[in-house]
Design an enzyme around this catalytic site. Structure first.
Site, PDB file in Angstrom:
ATOM      1  N   HIS A   1     -88.957  15.496 -44.337  1.00 43.24           N
ATOM      2  CA  HIS A   1     -88.188  15.652 -45.575  1.00 43.24           C
ATOM      3  C   HIS A   1     -87.443  14.384 -45.959  1.00 43.24           C
ATOM      4  CE1 HIS A   1     -88.184  20.302 -44.828  1.00 43.24           C
ATOM      5  NE2 HIS A   1     -89.346  19.844 -45.278  1.00 43.24           N
TER       6      HIS A   1
ATOM      7  N   SER B   1     -84.502  27.455 -39.147  1.00 45.42           N
ATOM      8  CA  SER B   1     -84.611  28.860 -39.554  1.00 45.42           C
ATOM      9  C   SER B   1     -86.062  29.239 -39.828  1.00 45.42           C
ATOM     10  CB  SER B   1     -83.751  29.108 -40.795  1.00 45.42           C
ATOM     11  OG  SER B   1     -84.120  28.212 -41.823  1.00 45.42           O
TER      12      SER B   1
ATOM     13  N   ASN C   1     -83.177  28.484 -30.353  1.00 44.58           N
ATOM     14  CA  ASN C   1     -82.340  28.767 -31.517  1.00 44.58           C
ATOM     15  C   ASN C   1     -81.182  29.659 -31.086  1.00 44.58           C
ATOM     16  OD1 ASN C   1     -81.414  29.712 -34.228  1.00 44.58           O
ATOM     17  ND2 ASN C   1     -83.326  28.779 -34.928  1.00 44.58           N
TER      18      ASN C   1
HETATM   19  C1  BJW Z   1     -78.955  26.189 -33.851  1.00 49.02           C
HETATM   20  C2  BJW Z   1     -77.738  25.631 -33.562  1.00 49.02           C
HETATM   21  C3  BJW Z   1     -77.610  25.067 -32.300  1.00 49.02           C
HETATM   22  C4  BJW Z   1     -77.578  26.364 -35.518  1.00 49.02           C
HETATM   23  N1  BJW Z   1     -78.655  25.080 -31.464  1.00 49.02           N
HETATM   24  N2  BJW Z   1     -79.976  26.225 -33.008  1.00 49.02           N
HETATM   25  C5  BJW Z   1     -95.459  28.406 -49.371  1.00 49.02           C
HETATM   26  C6  BJW Z   1     -94.929  29.661 -49.385  1.00 49.02           C
HETATM   27  C7  BJW Z   1     -93.704  29.907 -49.985  1.00 49.02           C
HETATM   28  C8  BJW Z   1     -92.973  28.878 -50.584  1.00 49.02           C
HETATM   29  C9  BJW Z   1     -93.490  27.625 -50.556  1.00 49.02           C
HETATM   30  C10 BJW Z   1     -94.708  27.386 -49.957  1.00 49.02           C
HETATM   31  N3  BJW Z   1     -94.990  26.065 -50.056  1.00 49.02           N
HETATM   32  C11 BJW Z   1     -93.975  25.466 -50.699  1.00 49.02           C
HETATM   33  C12 BJW Z   1     -93.060  26.400 -51.027  1.00 49.02           C
HETATM   34  C13 BJW Z   1     -91.828  26.106 -51.749  1.00 49.02           C
HETATM   35  C14 BJW Z   1     -90.747  25.531 -50.867  1.00 49.02           C
HETATM   36  C15 BJW Z   1     -90.310  26.555 -49.823  1.00 49.02           C
HETATM   37  O1  BJW Z   1     -90.661  26.505 -48.669  1.00 49.02           O
HETATM   38  N4  BJW Z   1     -89.488  27.501 -50.190  1.00 49.02           N
HETATM   39  C16 BJW Z   1     -89.002  28.510 -49.242  1.00 49.02           C
HETATM   40  C17 BJW Z   1     -87.482  28.459 -49.181  1.00 49.02           C
HETATM   41  C18 BJW Z   1     -89.579  29.829 -49.605  1.00 49.02           C
HETATM   42  N5  BJW Z   1     -91.209  24.311 -50.207  1.00 49.02           N
HETATM   43  C19 BJW Z   1     -91.253  23.162 -50.860  1.00 49.02           C
HETATM   44  O2  BJW Z   1     -90.964  23.091 -52.032  1.00 49.02           O
HETATM   45  C20 BJW Z   1     -91.699  21.948 -50.074  1.00 49.02           C
HETATM   46  N6  BJW Z   1     -92.739  21.256 -50.783  1.00 49.02           N
HETATM   47  C21 BJW Z   1     -94.022  21.625 -50.747  1.00 49.02           C
HETATM   48  O3  BJW Z   1     -94.424  22.515 -50.032  1.00 49.02           O
HETATM   49  O4  BJW Z   1     -94.833  20.902 -51.593  1.00 49.02           O
HETATM   50  C22 BJW Z   1     -96.093  21.469 -51.968  1.00 49.02           C
HETATM   51  C23 BJW Z   1     -95.824  22.569 -52.982  1.00 49.02           C
HETATM   52  C24 BJW Z   1     -94.901  22.364 -53.979  1.00 49.02           C
HETATM   53  C25 BJW Z   1     -94.638  23.382 -54.893  1.00 49.02           C
HETATM   54  C26 BJW Z   1     -95.286  24.607 -54.768  1.00 49.02           C
HETATM   55  C27 BJW Z   1     -96.212  24.796 -53.740  1.00 49.02           C
HETATM   56  C28 BJW Z   1     -96.490  23.766 -52.848  1.00 49.02           C
HETATM   57  C29 BJW Z   1     -90.531  20.972 -49.948  1.00 49.02           C
HETATM   58  C30 BJW Z   1     -89.435  21.486 -49.093  1.00 49.02           C
HETATM   59  C31 BJW Z   1     -88.264  20.513 -49.123  1.00 49.02           C
HETATM   60  C32 BJW Z   1     -87.065  21.025 -48.342  1.00 49.02           C
HETATM   61  N7  BJW Z   1     -85.938  20.200 -48.632  1.00 49.02           N
HETATM   62  C33 BJW Z   1     -84.677  20.466 -47.959  1.00 49.02           C
HETATM   63  C34 BJW Z   1     -83.611  19.515 -48.529  1.00 49.02           C
HETATM   64  C35 BJW Z   1     -83.832  18.101 -47.996  1.00 49.02           C
HETATM   65  C36 BJW Z   1     -82.878  17.128 -48.580  1.00 49.02           C
HETATM   66  C37 BJW Z   1     -81.464  17.367 -48.170  1.00 49.02           C
HETATM   67  O5  BJW Z   1     -81.122  17.381 -46.982  1.00 49.02           O
HETATM   68  O6  BJW Z   1     -80.657  17.516 -49.073  1.00 49.02           O
HETATM   69  O7  BJW Z   1     -84.833  20.276 -46.542  1.00 49.02           O
HETATM   70  S1  BJW Z   1     -84.141  22.178 -48.083  1.00 49.02           S
HETATM   71  C38 BJW Z   1     -83.448  22.245 -46.470  1.00 49.02           C
HETATM   72  O8  BJW Z   1     -84.148  23.232 -45.671  1.00 49.02           O
HETATM   73  C39 BJW Z   1     -83.740  20.868 -45.814  1.00 49.02           C
HETATM   74  C40 BJW Z   1     -84.166  21.278 -44.423  1.00 49.02           C
HETATM   75  O9  BJW Z   1     -84.919  20.246 -43.828  1.00 49.02           O
HETATM   76  C41 BJW Z   1     -84.938  22.556 -44.674  1.00 49.02           C
HETATM   77  C42 BJW Z   1     -85.076  23.432 -43.462  1.00 49.02           C
HETATM   78  O10 BJW Z   1     -83.819  23.871 -43.013  1.00 49.02           O
HETATM   79  P1  BJW Z   1     -83.596  24.022 -41.450  1.00 49.02           P
HETATM   80  O11 BJW Z   1     -83.654  22.708 -40.786  1.00 49.02           O
HETATM   81  O12 BJW Z   1     -84.459  25.077 -40.920  1.00 49.02           O
HETATM   82  O13 BJW Z   1     -82.020  24.448 -41.411  1.00 49.02           O
HETATM   83  P2  BJW Z   1     -81.382  25.891 -41.614  1.00 49.02           P
HETATM   84  O14 BJW Z   1     -79.955  25.675 -41.953  1.00 49.02           O
HETATM   85  O15 BJW Z   1     -82.175  26.738 -42.520  1.00 49.02           O
HETATM   86  O16 BJW Z   1     -81.464  26.552 -40.168  1.00 49.02           O
HETATM   87  C43 BJW Z   1     -80.701  26.075 -39.063  1.00 49.02           C
HETATM   88  C44 BJW Z   1     -81.129  26.863 -37.841  1.00 49.02           C
HETATM   89  O17 BJW Z   1     -80.504  26.288 -36.717  1.00 49.02           O
HETATM   90  C45 BJW Z   1     -80.699  28.349 -37.883  1.00 49.02           C
HETATM   91  O18 BJW Z   1     -81.827  29.140 -37.517  1.00 49.02           O
HETATM   92  C46 BJW Z   1     -79.589  28.442 -36.824  1.00 49.02           C
HETATM   93  O19 BJW Z   1     -79.596  29.679 -36.143  1.00 49.02           O
HETATM   94  C47 BJW Z   1     -79.979  27.319 -35.914  1.00 49.02           C
HETATM   95  N8  BJW Z   1     -78.853  26.708 -35.193  1.00 49.02           N
HETATM   96  N9  BJW Z   1     -76.908  25.795 -34.712  1.00 49.02           N
HETATM   97  C48 BJW Z   1     -79.818  25.715 -31.889  1.00 49.02           C
HETATM   98  N10 BJW Z   1     -76.442  24.498 -31.928  1.00 49.02           N
END
Ligand code: BJW
Ligand code: ZN
Length: 231
Positions: A99, A169, A193
């Site tokens: 990302h 997540s 997690n």
């Molecule tokens: C601990 C802990 C500790 C806490 N120890 N654990 C197919 C199906 C459905 C939807 C889509 C699909 N393909 C694409 C989409 C759309 C979209 C998407 O996925 N939407 C979903 C929400 C449904 N995806 C996209 O748009 C992506 N692009 C793409 O696929 O392009 C092709 C395409 C485009 C359009 C249509 C179709 C295809 C791009 C995704 C970009 C994500 N960007 C972000 C922001 C980045 C910039 C920024 O930082 O500002 O990335 S969103 C945000 O979420 C960030 C993260 O990298 C990402 C994931 O979050 P992450 O890391 O999982 O964090 P959390 O907070 O969600 O979870 C934390 C976890 O840690 C929790 O589980 C806690 O329990 C745990 N935890 N403390 C261990 N100490």
């Protein structure tokens, strides 16, 4: 494969759940190309705030353990969704940033990329070369992932024997599907997690707890086994 949970113990807020970064703001309001088009200064305010906060954050024991794992395995790829750069600071080298990276910018006019590690940027930063508006070098919803990063991740996932999924997540695609792709060709899937996620059902092992506590224990166990395979 890592997510925001790995950096939580460094004081970097996660995106979802309690204390999440998006509290009070919907992700779609700040992390989409449409939001940037509508209100670039508002989006830059959000990213500048996060950059400033990040300057005070240091890698934690989880990042250090992941860096140590690179030396334990002959073939190791770290795929991270995190944009904070803390894995590199901790010593990881073979990193795929799916990302992007919050310290980089890209010119919306000439597409040049710039490294601004530690710099304080203005409310509306512009390109030194062409004067175009700069945007954060991260991937927003609805945008394609960097093709090189996606290809490197697909390659690693496609040939791995095991995938360790830590602190994510597992809801944001395509990252969320990668463990499933690995499992489809027989790789072992281990999740670390605090809580269950949509991946937990498919994982061979779920280790519940803090990444910064579980990962160092895992490294010690793997190192012991490497030096004495009978363990
Ligand atoms: C601990 C802990 C500790 C806490 N120890 N654990 C197919 C199906 C459905 C939807 C889509 C699909 N393909 C694409 C989409 C759309 C979209 C998407 O996925 N939407 C979903 C929400 C449904 N995806 C996209 O748009 C992506 N692009 C793409 O696929 O392009 C092709 C395409 C485009 C359009 C249509 C179709 C295809 C791009 C995704 C970009 C994500 N960007 C972000 C922001 C980045 C910039 C920024 O930082 O500002 O990335 S969103 C945000 O979420 C960030 C993260 O990298 C990402 C994931 O979050 P992450 O890391 O999982 O964090 P959390 O907070 O969600 O979870 C934390 C976890 O840690 C929790 O589980 C806690 O329990 C745990 N935890 N403390 C261990 N100490
Ligand atoms: Zn430019």
């Amino acid at each position: 494969m890592t997510g925001a949970g790995v950096s939580a113990e460094s004081g970097v807020p996660t995106f979802r759940g309690q204390g999440g970064l998006w509290q009070g703001r919907r992700a779609e309001d700040v992390a989409t190309p449409q939001a940037f088009q509508r209100d670039p200064e508002g989006v830059w305010e959000f990213y500048n705030y996060r950059r400033e906060k990040l300057l005070a954050c240091k890698p934690n024991a989880g990042h250090a353990a992941i860096a140590a794992l690179e030396a334990v395995f002959d073939d190791w790829t770290l795929i991270t969704q995190n944009v904070d750069g803390l894995h590199r600071q901790a010593g990881s080298r073979n990193i795929v940033e799916l990302h992007g990276n919050i310290w980089t910018t890209r010119c919306t006019a000439c597409c040049q990329e710039f490294d601004h590690f530690g710099d304080k940027l203005s409310r509306r930063p512009t390109c030194n070369d062409c004067g175009g508006l700069l945007r954060p070098g991260v991937v927003w919803f609805g945008e394609m992932l960097p093709p090189d990063a996606l290809a490197a991740a697909q390659d690693a996932v496609g040939r791995c024997q095991a995938i360790l999924v830590v602190g994510t997540s597992s809801v944001v695609e395509p990252a969320a599907s990668m463990a499933g792709w690995a499992r489809a060709h027989g790789a072992l899937v281990v999740e670390i997690n605090l809580e269950r996620t949509p991946l937990s059902e498919q994982a061979d092992e779920c280790l519940f707890g803090k990444a910064g506590e579980i990962l160092p224990r895992l490294v010690s166990a793997l190192k012991a086994r490497k030096s004495d395979p009978s363990q």
